[in-house]
Design a protein around this motif. Sequence first.
Motif, PDB file in Angstrom:
ATOM      1  N   GLU A   1       0.836  -1.205   0.000  1.00 29.66           N
ATOM      2  CA  GLU A   1       0.000   0.000   0.000  1.00 29.66           C
ATOM      3  C   GLU A   1       0.871   1.256   0.000  1.00 29.66           C
ATOM      4  OE1 GLU A   1      -4.138  -0.982   2.296  1.00 29.66           O
ATOM      5  OE2 GLU A   1      -2.348  -0.797   3.537  1.00 29.66           O
ATOM      6  N   ILE A   2       1.917   1.242   0.800  1.00 26.54           N
ATOM      7  CA  ILE A   2       2.829   2.391   0.867  1.00 26.54           C
ATOM      8  C   ILE A   2       3.573   2.554  -0.451  1.00 26.54           C
ATOM      9  CG2 ILE A   2       4.950   3.260   1.948  1.00 26.54           C
ATOM     10  CD1 ILE A   2       3.827   2.177   4.618  1.00 26.54           C
ATOM     11  N   LEU A   3       4.033   1.457  -1.019  1.00 24.46           N
ATOM     12  CA  LEU A   3       4.722   1.537  -2.312  1.00 24.46           C
ATOM     13  C   LEU A   3       3.800   2.124  -3.374  1.00 24.46           C
ATOM     14  CD1 LEU A   3       6.732  -1.807  -2.358  1.00 24.46           C
ATOM     15  CD2 LEU A   3       7.680   0.513  -2.336  1.00 24.46           C
ATOM     16  N   GLN A   4       2.530   1.747  -3.358  1.00 25.09           N
ATOM     17  CA  GLN A   4       1.596   2.295  -4.339  1.00 25.09           C
ATOM     18  C   GLN A   4       1.462   3.809  -4.190  1.00 25.09           C
ATOM     19  OE1 GLN A   4      -1.738  -0.272  -3.487  1.00 25.09           O
ATOM     20  NE2 GLN A   4      -1.169  -1.719  -5.084  1.00 25.09           N
ATOM     21  N   VAL A   5       1.464   4.290  -2.968  1.00 26.07           N
ATOM     22  CA  VAL A   5       1.429   5.736  -2.732  1.00 26.07           C
ATOM     23  C   VAL A   5       2.693   6.379  -3.295  1.00 26.07           C
ATOM     24  CG1 VAL A   5       1.504   7.538  -0.953  1.00 26.07           C
ATOM     25  CG2 VAL A   5      -0.090   5.623  -0.721  1.00 26.07           C
ATOM     26  N   LEU A   6       3.841   5.786  -3.007  1.00 24.03           N
ATOM     27  CA  LEU A   6       5.106   6.360  -3.478  1.00 24.03           C
ATOM     28  C   LEU A   6       5.249   6.271  -4.995  1.00 24.03           C
ATOM     29  CD1 LEU A   6       7.485   5.148  -0.627  1.00 24.03           C
ATOM     30  CD2 LEU A   6       6.605   7.460  -1.019  1.00 24.03           C
ATOM     31  N   TRP A   7       4.757   5.214  -5.599  1.00 25.37           N
ATOM     32  CA  TRP A   7       4.804   5.128  -7.068  1.00 25.37           C
ATOM     33  C   TRP A   7       3.946   6.220  -7.689  1.00 25.37           C
ATOM     34  CZ3 TRP A   7       3.783  -0.747  -6.455  1.00 25.37           C
ATOM     35  CH2 TRP A   7       4.985  -1.428  -6.266  1.00 25.37           C
ATOM     36  N   THR A   8       2.868   6.579  -7.025  1.00 23.41           N
ATOM     37  CA  THR A   8       1.993   7.639  -7.529  1.00 23.41           C
ATOM     38  C   THR A   8       2.591   9.026  -7.297  1.00 23.41           C
ATOM     39  OG1 THR A   8       0.026   6.282  -7.149  1.00 23.41           O
ATOM     40  CG2 THR A   8      -0.315   8.660  -7.362  1.00 23.41           C
ATOM     41  N   LEU A   9       3.068   9.259  -6.075  1.00 20.92           N
ATOM     42  CA  LEU A   9       3.562  10.597  -5.715  1.00 20.92           C
ATOM     43  C   LEU A   9       5.017  10.835  -6.103  1.00 20.92           C
ATOM     44  CD1 LEU A   9       2.044  11.021  -2.121  1.00 20.92           C
ATOM     45  CD2 LEU A   9       1.123  11.847  -4.301  1.00 20.92           C
ATOM     46  N   GLY A  10       5.781   9.782  -6.275  1.00 23.15           N
ATOM     47  CA  GLY A  10       7.222   9.932  -6.503  1.00 23.15           C
ATOM     48  C   GLY A  10       7.931   9.963  -5.168  1.00 23.15           C
TER      49      GLY A  10
ATOM     50  N   GLN B   1       6.780  -2.292 -11.764  1.00 22.38           N
ATOM     51  CA  GLN B   1       6.751  -3.442 -12.668  1.00 22.38           C
ATOM     52  C   GLN B   1       7.487  -4.646 -12.077  1.00 22.38           C
ATOM     53  OE1 GLN B   1       8.226  -2.675 -16.608  1.00 22.38           O
ATOM     54  NE2 GLN B   1       7.794  -4.733 -17.319  1.00 22.38           N
ATOM     55  N   ALA B   2       8.666  -4.429 -11.500  1.00 22.41           N
ATOM     56  CA  ALA B   2       9.430  -5.535 -10.915  1.00 22.41           C
ATOM     57  C   ALA B   2       8.690  -6.134  -9.719  1.00 22.41           C
ATOM     58  CB  ALA B   2      10.815  -5.053 -10.493  1.00 22.41           C
ATOM     59  N   THR B   3       8.048  -5.284  -8.928  1.00 24.51           N
ATOM     60  CA  THR B   3       7.290  -5.757  -7.767  1.00 24.51           C
ATOM     61  C   THR B   3       6.071  -6.556  -8.209  1.00 24.51           C
ATOM     62  OG1 THR B   3       8.055  -3.861  -6.489  1.00 24.51           O
ATOM     63  CG2 THR B   3       6.134  -5.043  -5.642  1.00 24.51           C
ATOM     64  N   GLN B   4       5.369  -6.065  -9.217  1.00 28.78           N
ATOM     65  CA  GLN B   4       4.217  -6.798  -9.739  1.00 28.78           C
ATOM     66  C   GLN B   4       4.648  -8.162 -10.271  1.00 28.78           C
ATOM     67  OE1 GLN B   4       2.709  -3.972 -12.599  1.00 28.78           O
ATOM     68  NE2 GLN B   4       1.319  -3.038 -11.121  1.00 28.78           N
ATOM     69  N   GLN B   5       5.765  -8.200 -10.990  1.00 28.35           N
ATOM     70  CA  GLN B   5       6.256  -9.463 -11.540  1.00 28.35           C
ATOM     71  C   GLN B   5       6.602 -10.447 -10.427  1.00 28.35           C
ATOM     72  OE1 GLN B   5       6.422 -10.195 -15.011  1.00 28.35           O
ATOM     73  NE2 GLN B   5       6.490 -12.198 -14.057  1.00 28.35           N
ATOM     74  N   LEU B   6       7.270  -9.955  -9.381  1.00 30.35           N
ATOM     75  CA  LEU B   6       7.618 -10.794  -8.238  1.00 30.35           C
ATOM     76  C   LEU B   6       6.362 -11.370  -7.580  1.00 30.35           C
ATOM     77  CD1 LEU B   6       9.747 -11.760  -6.067  1.00 30.35           C
ATOM     78  CD2 LEU B   6       9.175  -9.648  -4.853  1.00 30.35           C
ATOM     79  N   LEU B   7       5.365 -10.516  -7.362  1.00 31.41           N
ATOM     80  CA  LEU B   7       4.135 -10.953  -6.713  1.00 31.41           C
ATOM     81  C   LEU B   7       3.350 -11.939  -7.582  1.00 31.41           C
ATOM     82  CD1 LEU B   7       2.995  -7.568  -5.140  1.00 31.41           C
ATOM     83  CD2 LEU B   7       3.956  -9.541  -3.952  1.00 31.41           C
ATOM     84  N   VAL B   8       3.273 -11.672  -8.870  1.00 25.43           N
ATOM     85  CA  VAL B   8       2.565 -12.580  -9.776  1.00 25.43           C
ATOM     86  C   VAL B   8       3.283 -13.925  -9.845  1.00 25.43           C
ATOM     87  CG1 VAL B   8       1.951 -13.003 -12.201  1.00 25.43           C
ATOM     88  CG2 VAL B   8       1.396 -10.815 -11.143  1.00 25.43           C
ATOM     89  N   ASP B   9       4.604 -13.904  -9.971  1.00 23.53           N
ATOM     90  CA  ASP B   9       5.368 -15.154 -10.022  1.00 23.53           C
ATOM     91  C   ASP B   9       5.125 -15.983  -8.768  1.00 23.53           C
ATOM     92  OD1 ASP B   9       6.389 -14.419 -12.482  1.00 23.53           O
ATOM     93  OD2 ASP B   9       8.376 -13.882 -11.719  1.00 23.53           O
TER      94      ASP B   9
END
Length: 122
Positions: free
Chosen positions: A9-18, A71-79
């Motif tokens: 959740e925090i990463l999603q905030v940071l990916w949005t805000l920078g 993208q790398a985090t999504q790939q890790l989670l999906v894998d």
Amino acid sequence: MKPTESELEILQVLWTLGKASVRQVNDELSKVRDIGYTTTLKLLQIMFDKKLVSRTEEGRYHVYEAAVSEQATQQLLVDKFVDTAFRGSAMKLVMQALGNHQASQEELDAIKKLIASMEQQS
């Protein structure tokens, strides 16, 4: 390293805000759930130790930024999900997802393009 649900959740905030201060992250998280400032601070400190975020000092404040890409985090989670929930079968995942979700024509077209692209690469 696989982030926890709260860390994600925090990463999603940071990916949005920078970049964001603890207060800014907490304000964003508070829009969707009840979370205290000290909890957000502690999570960011743990994430810094795990190298999921980086931080710089700006005056009296620490400013945090995601140290891992979306993208790398999504790939890790999906894998990890495919391996554990579907015994490594991406086909089972796709069949389950499409069977339980009414895909729009645009989504189906995008899936067809992806399949065609993958077929050309092999």
